[in-house]
Design a protein around this motif. Sequence first.
Motif, mmCIF file in Angstrom:
data_model
loop_
_atom_site.group_PDB
_atom_site.id
_atom_site.type_symbol
_atom_site.label_atom_id
_atom_site.label_comp_id
_atom_site.label_asym_id
_atom_site.label_seq_id
_atom_site.Cartn_x
_atom_site.Cartn_y
_atom_site.Cartn_z
ATOM 1 N N GLY A 85 75.165 -43.222 20.382
ATOM 2 C CA GLY A 85 74.341 -43.619 19.259
ATOM 3 C C GLY A 85 75.201 -43.867 18.040
ATOM 4 N N VAL A 86 74.943 -44.962 17.343
ATOM 5 C CA VAL A 86 75.732 -45.339 16.171
ATOM 6 C C VAL A 86 74.953 -45.082 14.885
ATOM 7 C CG1 VAL A 86 76.858 -47.253 14.983
ATOM 8 C CG2 VAL A 86 76.994 -47.072 17.484
ATOM 9 N N ALA A 87 73.721 -45.590 14.829
ATOM 10 C CA ALA A 87 72.910 -45.453 13.621
ATOM 11 C C ALA A 87 71.446 -45.550 13.999
ATOM 12 C CB ALA A 87 73.260 -46.545 12.613
ATOM 13 N N GLY A 88 70.620 -44.804 13.279
ATOM 14 C CA GLY A 88 69.186 -44.834 13.530
ATOM 15 C C GLY A 88 68.424 -44.908 12.214
ATOM 16 N N ILE A 89 67.223 -45.483 12.290
ATOM 17 C CA ILE A 89 66.353 -45.562 11.112
ATOM 18 C C ILE A 89 64.934 -45.242 11.549
ATOM 19 C CG2 ILE A 89 66.045 -48.075 11.366
ATOM 20 C CD1 ILE A 89 65.975 -48.181 8.253
ATOM 21 N N GLU A 90 64.289 -44.362 10.799
ATOM 22 C CA GLU A 90 62.946 -43.950 11.144
ATOM 23 C C GLU A 90 61.913 -44.768 10.360
ATOM 24 O OE1 GLU A 90 62.315 -39.714 11.563
ATOM 25 O OE2 GLU A 90 64.458 -39.395 11.322
ATOM 26 N N SER A 91 60.661 -44.603 10.727
ATOM 27 C CA SER A 91 59.599 -45.391 10.102
ATOM 28 C C SER A 91 59.467 -45.095 8.606
ATOM 29 C CB SER A 91 58.266 -45.142 10.803
ATOM 30 O OG SER A 91 57.955 -43.765 10.798
ATOM 31 N N ASP A 92 59.948 -43.934 8.157
ATOM 32 C CA ASP A 92 59.893 -43.615 6.727
ATOM 33 C C ASP A 92 61.142 -44.096 5.987
ATOM 34 O OD1 ASP A 92 60.853 -40.067 6.919
ATOM 35 O OD2 ASP A 92 61.874 -41.895 7.546
ATOM 36 N N THR A 104 70.279 -42.196 9.946
ATOM 37 C CA THR A 104 71.219 -41.257 10.563
ATOM 38 C C THR A 104 72.398 -42.053 11.095
ATOM 39 O OG1 THR A 104 69.372 -39.845 11.269
ATOM 40 C CG2 THR A 104 71.501 -39.476 12.318
ATOM 41 N N TYR A 105 73.606 -41.501 10.945
ATOM 42 C CA TYR A 105 74.807 -42.176 11.429
ATOM 43 C C TYR A 105 75.679 -41.197 12.209
ATOM 44 C CZ TYR A 105 73.552 -45.729 8.004
ATOM 45 O OH TYR A 105 72.887 -46.691 7.289
ATOM 46 N N ILE A 148 60.212 -40.267 18.154
ATOM 47 C CA ILE A 148 61.528 -39.681 18.411
ATOM 48 C C ILE A 148 61.492 -38.228 17.959
ATOM 49 C CG2 ILE A 148 64.005 -39.756 17.887
ATOM 50 C CD1 ILE A 148 63.076 -42.159 19.458
ATOM 51 N N LEU A 149 61.966 -37.332 18.813
ATOM 52 C CA LEU A 149 61.995 -35.926 18.417
ATOM 53 C C LEU A 149 62.958 -35.727 17.251
ATOM 54 C CD1 LEU A 149 61.996 -34.187 21.922
ATOM 55 C CD2 LEU A 149 60.084 -34.459 20.326
ATOM 56 N N PRO A 150 62.599 -34.908 16.279
ATOM 57 C CA PRO A 150 63.468 -34.680 15.115
ATOM 58 C C PRO A 150 64.866 -34.234 15.524
ATOM 59 C CG PRO A 150 61.314 -33.723 14.750
ATOM 60 C CD PRO A 150 61.342 -34.149 16.191
ATOM 61 N N GLY A 151 65.865 -34.854 14.897
ATOM 62 C CA GLY A 151 67.249 -34.494 15.170
ATOM 63 C C GLY A 151 67.851 -35.175 16.384
ATOM 64 N N ARG A 152 67.069 -36.005 17.065
ATOM 65 C CA ARG A 152 67.552 -36.642 18.290
ATOM 66 C C ARG A 152 67.554 -38.158 18.175
ATOM 67 N NH1 ARG A 152 64.863 -33.402 23.254
ATOM 68 N NH2 ARG A 152 66.416 -34.645 24.366
ATOM 69 N N GLU A 153 67.713 -38.659 16.952
ATOM 70 C CA GLU A 153 67.610 -40.096 16.697
ATOM 71 C C GLU A 153 68.733 -40.892 17.364
ATOM 72 O OE1 GLU A 153 67.553 -37.743 14.421
ATOM 73 O OE2 GLU A 153 65.557 -37.821 13.515
ATOM 74 N N LEU A 154 69.833 -40.252 17.692
ATOM 75 C CA LEU A 154 70.960 -40.974 18.289
ATOM 76 C C LEU A 154 71.145 -40.632 19.763
ATOM 77 C CD1 LEU A 154 73.576 -40.902 15.385
ATOM 78 C CD2 LEU A 154 71.804 -42.587 15.905
#
Length: 124
Positions: free
Chosen positions: A47-54, A58-59, A101-107
């Motif tokens: 995982g490189v980077a994630g973006i949530e609906s809000d 996360t990188y 996505i479960l919190p803390g598991r975005e990548l």
Amino acid sequence: HVQLVESGGGSVQAGGSLRPSCAASGAPVRTYCMAWFRQAPGKEREGVAGIESDGSTTYTDSVTGRFAISLDAAKNTLYLQMNSLKSEDTAMYYCAADSVILPGRELEDSQYTYWGQGTQVTVS
């Protein structure tokens, strides 16, 4: 059901920049969690980077300060601005999406249902 199509990869010299994009269809991705992953030959996908609906992002540590993930809701398109590229950034880059996505598991790739076909980034 979401369809994802990446584009905008390419070859660049070390220190250069690229901005791959991921066009989504089938659903408004502003309500989804989305992320960029990459896989280099012989290595596991990471995982490189994630973006949530809000809008929170996360990188992974190796790209923090160099890469920026963003979402254009009007175009239903995800971007990854990559600056100060290094040879170790060379990989196939994939975008992914899921509604939950479960919190803390975005990548973590196991969290995502929908995937694009990938776009190659080569840094020399």
